[in-house]
Design a protein around this motif. Structure first.
Motif, PDB file in Angstrom:
ATOM      1  N   GLY A  37      43.339  44.879  42.474  1.00  0.00           N
ATOM      2  CA  GLY A  37      43.553  43.446  42.676  1.00  0.00           C
ATOM      3  C   GLY A  37      42.285  42.644  42.430  1.00  0.00           C
ATOM      4  O   GLY A  37      42.310  41.579  41.802  1.00  0.00           O
ATOM      5  N   LEU A  38      41.159  43.136  42.916  1.00  0.00           N
ATOM      6  CA  LEU A  38      39.880  42.460  42.690  1.00  0.00           C
ATOM      7  C   LEU A  38      39.504  42.445  41.207  1.00  0.00           C
ATOM      8  O   LEU A  38      38.996  41.447  40.692  1.00  0.00           O
ATOM      9  N   LEU A  39      39.756  43.542  40.543  1.00  0.00           N
ATOM     10  CA  LEU A  39      39.473  43.619  39.108  1.00  0.00           C
ATOM     11  C   LEU A  39      40.320  42.606  38.328  1.00  0.00           C
ATOM     12  O   LEU A  39      39.797  41.878  37.472  1.00  0.00           O
ATOM     13  N   LEU A  40      41.614  42.538  38.635  1.00  0.00           N
ATOM     14  CA  LEU A  40      42.484  41.579  37.954  1.00  0.00           C
ATOM     15  C   LEU A  40      42.096  40.140  38.276  1.00  0.00           C
ATOM     16  O   LEU A  40      42.158  39.260  37.412  1.00  0.00           O
ATOM     17  N   SER A  41      41.695  39.874  39.510  1.00  0.00           N
ATOM     18  CA  SER A  41      41.239  38.531  39.878  1.00  0.00           C
ATOM     19  C   SER A  41      39.980  38.154  39.101  1.00  0.00           C
ATOM     20  O   SER A  41      39.822  37.014  38.672  1.00  0.00           O
ATOM     21  N   GLY A  42      39.095  39.103  38.915  1.00  0.00           N
ATOM     22  CA  GLY A  42      37.881  38.851  38.134  1.00  0.00           C
ATOM     23  C   GLY A  42      38.198  38.528  36.683  1.00  0.00           C
ATOM     24  O   GLY A  42      37.605  37.622  36.091  1.00  0.00           O
ATOM     25  N   VAL A  43      39.150  39.248  36.099  1.00  0.00           N
ATOM     26  CA  VAL A  43      39.556  38.986  34.715  1.00  0.00           C
ATOM     27  C   VAL A  43      40.189  37.592  34.604  1.00  0.00           C
ATOM     28  O   VAL A  43      39.895  36.833  33.679  1.00  0.00           O
ATOM     29  N   GLN A  44      41.037  37.251  35.567  1.00  0.00           N
ATOM     30  CA  GLN A  44      41.664  35.929  35.553  1.00  0.00           C
ATOM     31  C   GLN A  44      40.613  34.830  35.673  1.00  0.00           C
ATOM     32  O   GLN A  44      40.669  33.820  34.964  1.00  0.00           O
ATOM     33  N   ALA A  45      39.630  35.005  36.549  1.00  0.00           N
ATOM     34  CA  ALA A  45      38.568  34.011  36.711  1.00  0.00           C
ATOM     35  C   ALA A  45      37.765  33.854  35.422  1.00  0.00           C
ATOM     36  O   ALA A  45      37.399  32.738  35.032  1.00  0.00           O
TER      37      ALA A  45
END
Length: 150
Positions: free
Chosen positions: A18-26
């Motif tokens: 989840g943190l990895l995907l949030s970083g990509v989205q940001a």
């Protein structure tokens, strides 16, 4: 499997994902914002060049519409103006719709039926097309408001 992967509990793997995907989205959001701001700067520079070197003319405001976009909540209203630009020695008469950030103090100066000062400049390459025999059309001219808006 490696000890690193099996040492984490199942919920921990989902948190990391989840943190990895949030970083990509940001990262994508920041990239889009950077491109939007660069396009805004380019548009401002283009309009400043038109104000500096364009041919002075007048335009009658045919319609003024609120875009419901604000800059600084109440500092500027972004208004869409439908302009009928008067002919000059260098440019034909034409109509154009422009978006202008206006201070509330200047809203009355840009109402329907009012006359405003503008600058008109032929776009790069349009003079060459004109010499080759194509008709002058409004799409080959840039228009900038040449009176105080803020």
């Amino acid at each position: 499997m490696s000890d690193f992967v099996t040492a984490w509990p199942d919920w921990g793997k989902w948190v990391v994902l989840g943190l990895l995907l949030s970083g990509v989205q940001a990262a994508f959001m920041l990239r889009r914002e950077r491109r939007r701001r660069a396009a805004g700067r380019a548009e401002t520079e283009r309009l400043d060049a038109v104000r500096a070197t364009g041919v002075a003319s007048t335009a009658r405001v045919m319609a003024a519409r609120d875009t419901r976009t604000r800059i600084g909540e109440t500092l500027y209203f972004v208004i869409e103006l439908e302009l009928e630009i008067a002919a000059t020695d260098a440019t034909p008469a034409f109509t154009r719709t422009v978006r202008v950030p206006l201070s509330p103090l200047h809203l009355a100066e840009f109402g329907a039926g009012k006359t405003v000062q503008v600058r008109v400049q032929a776009r790069e390459g349009s003079a060459q097309r004109s010499r080759e025999g194509s008709r002058d059309n409004a799409a080959t001219y840039d228009v900038a408001i040449d009176q105080p808006t803020g």
